[in-house]
Design an enzyme around this catalytic site. Structure first.
Site, PDB file in Angstrom:
ATOM      1  N   TYR A  69       0.828  -1.214   0.000  1.00  0.00           N
ATOM      2  CA  TYR A  69       0.000   0.000   0.000  1.00  0.00           C
ATOM      3  C   TYR A  69       0.861   1.263   0.000  1.00  0.00           C
ATOM      4  CZ  TYR A  69      -3.160   3.546   1.908  1.00  0.00           C
ATOM      5  OH  TYR A  69      -3.885   4.701   2.122  1.00  0.00           O
ATOM      6  N   GLN A  70       1.853   1.300   0.886  1.00  0.00           N
ATOM      7  CA  GLN A  70       2.642   2.543   1.053  1.00  0.00           C
ATOM      8  C   GLN A  70       3.450   2.845  -0.212  1.00  0.00           C
ATOM      9  OE1 GLN A  70       2.029   3.594   4.307  1.00  0.00           O
ATOM     10  NE2 GLN A  70       2.639   2.012   5.763  1.00  0.00           N
ATOM     11  N   ASP A  94       1.437   6.856  10.432  1.00  0.00           N
ATOM     12  CA  ASP A  94       2.403   5.794  10.758  1.00  0.00           C
ATOM     13  C   ASP A  94       3.775   6.072  10.147  1.00  0.00           C
ATOM     14  OD1 ASP A  94       2.394   4.348   8.003  1.00  0.00           O
ATOM     15  OD2 ASP A  94       0.287   4.483   8.525  1.00  0.00           O
ATOM     16  N   ASP A 145      -5.630  19.575  11.204  1.00  0.00           N
ATOM     17  CA  ASP A 145      -6.706  19.150  10.311  1.00  0.00           C
ATOM     18  C   ASP A 145      -6.308  19.413   8.856  1.00  0.00           C
ATOM     19  OD1 ASP A 145      -9.021  18.850   8.901  1.00  0.00           O
ATOM     20  OD2 ASP A 145     -10.239  20.157  10.161  1.00  0.00           O
ATOM     21  N   ASP A 163      -3.561   9.726   2.639  1.00  0.00           N
ATOM     22  CA  ASP A 163      -3.463   8.358   3.174  1.00  0.00           C
ATOM     23  C   ASP A 163      -4.369   8.284   4.394  1.00  0.00           C
ATOM     24  OD1 ASP A 163      -2.795   5.899   4.130  1.00  0.00           O
ATOM     25  OD2 ASP A 163      -0.820   6.507   4.876  1.00  0.00           O
ATOM     26  N   SER A 164      -5.638   8.076   4.132  1.00  0.00           N
ATOM     27  CA  SER A 164      -6.615   8.177   5.230  1.00  0.00           C
ATOM     28  C   SER A 164      -7.149   6.806   5.618  1.00  0.00           C
ATOM     29  CB  SER A 164      -7.795   9.042   4.775  1.00  0.00           C
ATOM     30  OG  SER A 164      -8.562   8.345   3.822  1.00  0.00           O
ATOM     31  N   SER A 165      -7.858   6.784   6.726  1.00  0.00           N
ATOM     32  CA  SER A 165      -8.646   5.602   7.058  1.00  0.00           C
ATOM     33  C   SER A 165      -9.928   5.658   6.226  1.00  0.00           C
ATOM     34  CB  SER A 165      -8.897   5.533   8.568  1.00  0.00           C
ATOM     35  OG  SER A 165      -9.323   6.788   9.049  1.00  0.00           O
ATOM     36  N   TYR A 231      -6.081  -6.118   3.902  1.00  0.00           N
ATOM     37  CA  TYR A 231      -7.255  -5.251   3.763  1.00  0.00           C
ATOM     38  C   TYR A 231      -8.427  -6.100   3.263  1.00  0.00           C
ATOM     39  CZ  TYR A 231      -4.391  -0.996   4.259  1.00  0.00           C
ATOM     40  OH  TYR A 231      -3.564  -0.002   4.729  1.00  0.00           O
TER      41      TYR A 231
END
Ligand code: SPM
Length: 290
Positions: A69-70, A94, A145, A163-165, A231
């Site tokens: 992913y990264q 992270d 924010d 890169d969000s949840s 995921y």
């Protein structure tokens, strides 16, 4: 320590976004748990996936497969851009995306805006192979924010990575049209954005909405994906949008030297994977009108 998602030594990831299914991982030790101002933060050591970061009960990264992913969310936009010098990351607390971005020598400055300092602190303590990204001298960390940050930083970035949840809880607004409009304004000419684009097996309607409002804001919009086993459904998408009409983001404009690609510095991304990532299975290609 106990956690509501961990029973009899197994973590179970249940979420209304993927009803009727749940990834489970065997837990050897709970390393950290807290209710931050924004969310439930959990880090556990797993039997065979290394340490695992979980936010509000949803797996964000495991040490075993986070690289997929990264690397993809970073190198797809950066190698589609002719000369990325200033990069903004929204989320990504992270540090793993930072670790990837600084592999591009042309990048002069990376700013990461993370709303939840608790994630950064937990990563620095328990996920050092990801949090190493924070140590690079080109990196600046801003706790705050992303929305507000974008409003105050127009025409500033070559590449913006969100890169969000998932779109529940603190990250919900990061999937809306207003946010995409702000990202466009924060870009320099030729700028590219790349955002976490959910999973076609589960979220075609969310992805369709995001692509629809992206197309109102950007002249070029595309969608790519990667295989990320931990995921849900093992497939993770990325929305890429570009400020330059006619640019084809499917072919890398720049490439890592072959020796870099092959020399252990990359574990998922290479120039062939870049192009293949935009090839979608028919059900997704048709539904997303790509
Ligand atoms: N730097 C790693 C952070 C991960 N951000 C994305 C997490 C997404 C988790 N849910 C995946 C759901 C798939 N549709």
């Amino acid at each position: 320590m106990t956690h509501p998602n961990i029973t009899n030594g197994w973590f179970k990831e249940t979420e209304t976004l993927w009803p009727g299914q749940a990834m489970t991982l065997q837990v050897t030790e709970i390393l950290h748990q807290e209710k931050s101002k924004f969310q439930d933060v959990l880090v556990f050591q797993s039997a065979n996936h290394g340490n695992v970061l979980v936010l509000d009960g949803v797996i964000q990264a495991t040490e075993r497969d986070e690289f997929a992913y990264q690397e993809m969310i970073a190198h797809l936009p950066l190698n589609a851009h002719p000369n990325p010098r200033k990069v903004l990351v929204i989320g990504g607390g992270d540090g793993g995306v930072l670790r990837e971005i600084v592999k591009h020598d042309c990048v002069e400055e990376v700013t990461l805006v993370e709303i939840d300092e608790a994630v950064v602190k937990a990563a620095k303590k328990f996920l050092p192979a990801m949090a190493v990204g924070f140590q690079h001298p080109k990196v600046k960390l801003h706790i705050g924010d992303g929305f507000e940050y974008l409003k105050n930083n127009e025409s500033s970035y070559d590449v913006i990575i969100t890169d969000s949840s998932d779109p529940v809880g603190p990250a919900e607004s990061l999937f809306g049209e207003t946010f995409y409009g702000l990202m466009r304004k924060a870009l320099l000419p030729e700028g590219i954005i790349c955002t976490q684009g959910e999973c076609p097996w589960l979220h075609l309607s969310i992805i369709k909405d995001v692509l629809e409002h992206s197309r109102k804001v950007f002249p070029v919009v595309d969608y790519a994906w990667a295989s990320v086993p931990t995921y849900p459904c093992g497939m993770m998408g990325f929305v890429l949008c570009c400020n330059t009409p006619g640019r084809n983001m499917r072919v890398p404009t720049r490439r890592f030297p072959p020796a870099f690609e092959a020399g252990g510095k990359l574990r998922y991304y290479n120039a062939d994977v870049h192009q293949a990532a935009f090839v979608l299975p028919q059900f997704a290609k048709a539904a997303l009108a790509l």
